[in-house]
Design a protein around this motif. Structure first.
Motif, PDB file in Angstrom:
ATOM      1  N   VAL A  48       0.869  -1.173   0.000  1.00 60.92           N
ATOM      2  CA  VAL A  48       0.000   0.000   0.000  1.00 60.92           C
ATOM      3  C   VAL A  48       0.906   1.223   0.000  1.00 60.92           C
ATOM      4  CG1 VAL A  48      -1.771   1.295   1.241  1.00 60.92           C
ATOM      5  CG2 VAL A  48      -1.810  -1.216   1.262  1.00 60.92           C
ATOM      6  N   VAL A  49       0.817   2.032  -1.047  1.00 59.99           N
ATOM      7  CA  VAL A  49       1.667   3.215  -1.166  1.00 59.99           C
ATOM      8  C   VAL A  49       0.837   4.442  -0.823  1.00 59.99           C
ATOM      9  CG1 VAL A  49       3.233   2.149  -2.804  1.00 59.99           C
ATOM     10  CG2 VAL A  49       1.257   3.375  -3.666  1.00 59.99           C
ATOM     11  N   ALA A  50       1.326   5.226   0.134  1.00 62.95           N
ATOM     12  CA  ALA A  50       0.572   6.357   0.657  1.00 62.95           C
ATOM     13  C   ALA A  50       1.322   7.661   0.436  1.00 62.95           C
ATOM     14  CB  ALA A  50       0.295   6.159   2.145  1.00 62.95           C
ATOM     15  N   GLY A  51       0.561   8.736   0.326  1.00 58.40           N
ATOM     16  CA  GLY A  51       1.122  10.075   0.164  1.00 58.40           C
ATOM     17  C   GLY A  51      -0.020  11.041  -0.062  1.00 58.40           C
ATOM     18  N   ARG A  52       0.289  12.308  -0.125  1.00 52.12           N
ATOM     19  CA  ARG A  52      -0.771  13.316  -0.240  1.00 52.12           C
ATOM     20  C   ARG A  52      -1.372  13.390  -1.635  1.00 52.12           C
ATOM     21  NH1 ARG A  52       0.442  18.696   3.404  1.00 52.12           N
ATOM     22  NH2 ARG A  52       0.669  17.618   5.401  1.00 52.12           N
ATOM     23  N   ARG A  53      -0.561  13.158  -2.682  1.00 50.48           N
ATOM     24  CA  ARG A  53      -1.044  13.339  -4.042  1.00 50.48           C
ATOM     25  C   ARG A  53      -1.183  11.988  -4.748  1.00 50.48           C
ATOM     26  NH1 ARG A  53       1.911  15.917  -7.615  1.00 50.48           N
ATOM     27  NH2 ARG A  53       3.919  15.562  -6.596  1.00 50.48           N
ATOM     28  N   ARG A  54      -2.319  11.789  -5.392  1.00 54.76           N
ATOM     29  CA  ARG A  54      -2.600  10.500  -6.018  1.00 54.76           C
ATOM     30  C   ARG A  54      -1.699  10.226  -7.222  1.00 54.76           C
ATOM     31  NH1 ARG A  54      -6.060   6.374  -6.286  1.00 54.76           N
ATOM     32  NH2 ARG A  54      -7.367   7.180  -4.594  1.00 54.76           N
ATOM     33  N   GLU A  55      -1.442  11.237  -8.045  1.00 54.98           N
ATOM     34  CA  GLU A  55      -0.733  10.994  -9.305  1.00 54.98           C
ATOM     35  C   GLU A  55       0.631  10.323  -9.102  1.00 54.98           C
ATOM     36  OE1 GLU A  55       0.800  13.355 -13.327  1.00 54.98           O
ATOM     37  OE2 GLU A  55      -0.390  14.406 -11.813  1.00 54.98           O
ATOM     38  N   PRO A  56       1.521  10.853  -8.233  1.00 57.56           N
ATOM     39  CA  PRO A  56       2.803  10.148  -8.058  1.00 57.56           C
ATOM     40  C   PRO A  56       2.644   8.768  -7.430  1.00 57.56           C
ATOM     41  CG  PRO A  56       2.624  12.011  -6.543  1.00 57.56           C
ATOM     42  CD  PRO A  56       1.499  12.138  -7.511  1.00 57.56           C
ATOM     43  N   LEU A  57       1.606   8.575  -6.608  1.00 58.66           N
ATOM     44  CA  LEU A  57       1.357   7.241  -6.054  1.00 58.66           C
ATOM     45  C   LEU A  57       0.988   6.260  -7.156  1.00 58.66           C
ATOM     46  CD1 LEU A  57      -0.731   8.134  -2.869  1.00 58.66           C
ATOM     47  CD2 LEU A  57       1.733   7.708  -3.015  1.00 58.66           C
ATOM     48  N   GLY A  69       4.526  -7.005  -9.660  1.00 56.41           N
ATOM     49  CA  GLY A  69       4.130  -6.890  -8.266  1.00 56.41           C
ATOM     50  C   GLY A  69       2.698  -6.430  -8.091  1.00 56.41           C
ATOM     51  N   THR A  70       2.292  -6.314  -6.828  1.00 50.51           N
ATOM     52  CA  THR A  70       0.935  -5.924  -6.479  1.00 50.51           C
ATOM     53  C   THR A  70       0.984  -4.727  -5.547  1.00 50.51           C
ATOM     54  OG1 THR A  70       0.190  -8.215  -6.624  1.00 50.51           O
ATOM     55  CG2 THR A  70      -1.230  -6.679  -5.426  1.00 50.51           C
ATOM     56  N   ALA A  71       0.193  -3.683  -5.867  1.00 50.51           N
ATOM     57  CA  ALA A  71       0.227  -2.480  -5.041  1.00 50.51           C
ATOM     58  C   ALA A  71      -1.104  -1.756  -5.114  1.00 50.51           C
ATOM     59  CB  ALA A  71       1.350  -1.550  -5.480  1.00 50.51           C
ATOM     60  N   LEU A  72      -1.337  -0.926  -4.113  1.00 54.00           N
ATOM     61  CA  LEU A  72      -2.549  -0.121  -4.011  1.00 54.00           C
ATOM     62  C   LEU A  72      -2.152   1.293  -3.644  1.00 54.00           C
ATOM     63  CD1 LEU A  72      -5.691   0.227  -3.671  1.00 54.00           C
ATOM     64  CD2 LEU A  72      -5.324  -0.398  -1.261  1.00 54.00           C
ATOM     65  N   ALA A  73      -2.648   2.279  -4.392  1.00 54.02           N
ATOM     66  CA  ALA A  73      -2.407   3.685  -4.075  1.00 54.02           C
ATOM     67  C   ALA A  73      -3.454   4.159  -3.075  1.00 54.02           C
ATOM     68  CB  ALA A  73      -2.461   4.538  -5.341  1.00 54.02           C
ATOM     69  N   ALA A  74      -2.996   4.830  -2.018  1.00 55.81           N
ATOM     70  CA  ALA A  74      -3.904   5.283  -0.967  1.00 55.81           C
ATOM     71  C   ALA A  74      -3.532   6.695  -0.541  1.00 55.81           C
ATOM     72  CB  ALA A  74      -3.871   4.328   0.214  1.00 55.81           C
TER      73      ALA A  74
END
Length: 266
Positions: A48-57, A69-74
């Motif tokens: 789960v990748v987190a940060g303030r802005r969705r685009e770079p996530l 791999g497997t990932a989710l933007a949050a």
């Protein structure tokens, strides 16, 4: 190994310390956070990748998925308790557990102490200290309910407990607080099955290490002249240290503060 573009190259499948585990990485839209997310995914984690802005996530997620791999933007604001809880919930809802957390989100507001604005002081406290405090609370509360517990790595800095620099007093104070908070939390919760450790990077190949008006070539020359190692750290090198602390290989490390700064604090 680092590719010419500066991203992490594929890691052989035999090196898969995090297969079947779920990891949460804040500040994962760029720099150290992105390198950590890529490295965890390459070693089998669902991230789960987190940060303030969705685009770079989303860019980080795309890089992970390109490598299988497997990932989710949050998107989240780590200085808010509700967002810290929501990130943990997103990991558990999507992947079933939270096994590893890397609290990397941080901001730098430079300026001599007497001239720093109160707003810049409070913004650094909110993200760098309160953000880690709230993340730890949410993460530990989940991990201590799991039979396997969990591992948390907080990203501090060599500024603070290890060294100082002009124009960084407030930032250094927040990072010293991160280390102290982490060590106390490590002692509080190791018997709950939650291991908490710290990495303290020095100058690393991110925009934060560039001085005003300095190019990357200028930074390289400065590092060659001033750092014992003669160069700054690659983001992948910091990521490798974080993965070690989060892995079973570091099972007896509790409250450790691992400094990665090319010898700057010696």
């Amino acid at each position: 190994m680092t590719t010419a573009s500066g991203t992490t190259a594929d890691i052989p499948a035999a090196r898969a310390r995090f297969t079947g585990r779920t990891a949460l990485v804040s500040g994962a839209g760029s720099g150290i956070g992105r390198a950590v997310a890529l490295a965890l995914a390459a070693e089998g984690a669902q991230v789960v990748v987190a940060g303030r802005r969705r685009e770079p996530l989303e860019e980080t997620v795309a890089l992970i998925e390109e490598r299988g791999g497997t990932a989710l933007a949050a998107p989240a604001d780590v200085s808010r308790a509700a967002d810290a809880e929501a990130l943990v919930a997103a990991a558990v809802d999507r992947f079933g557990s939270l096994d590893v957390a890397v609290n990397n989100a941080g901001i730098f507001r430079g300026g001599t102490l007497a001239d720093l604005s109160e707003e810049d002081w409070h913004s650094q406290l909110a993200v760098n200290v309160t953000g880690v405090f709230l993340a730890l609370q949410a993460q530990v509360r989940r991990m201590r309910t799991q039979p396997s517990g969990g591992a948390i790595v907080n990203v501090s800095s060599n500024f603070g407990l290890h060294t100082a620099s002009p124009g960084a007093a407030a930032y250094a104070a927040t990072k010293a607080a991160v280390t102290a908070l982490s060590r106390g939390a490590a002692l509080d919760h190791i018997r709950d099955g939650v291991r908490i450790n710290v990495v303290s990077p020095g100058a690393t190949a991110t925009g934060m290490s560039l001085r005003p008006g300095e190019s990357e070539a200028d930074r390289t020359e400065r590092a060659r002249a001033t750092l014992p190692l003669g160069r700054i750290s690659a983001t992948e090198e910091v990521a490798a240290a974080i993965l070690y602390l989060a892995s079973d290989e570091a099972a007896s490390l509790v409250g450790t503060d691992l400094v990665i700064d090319s010898g700057a604090s010696l």
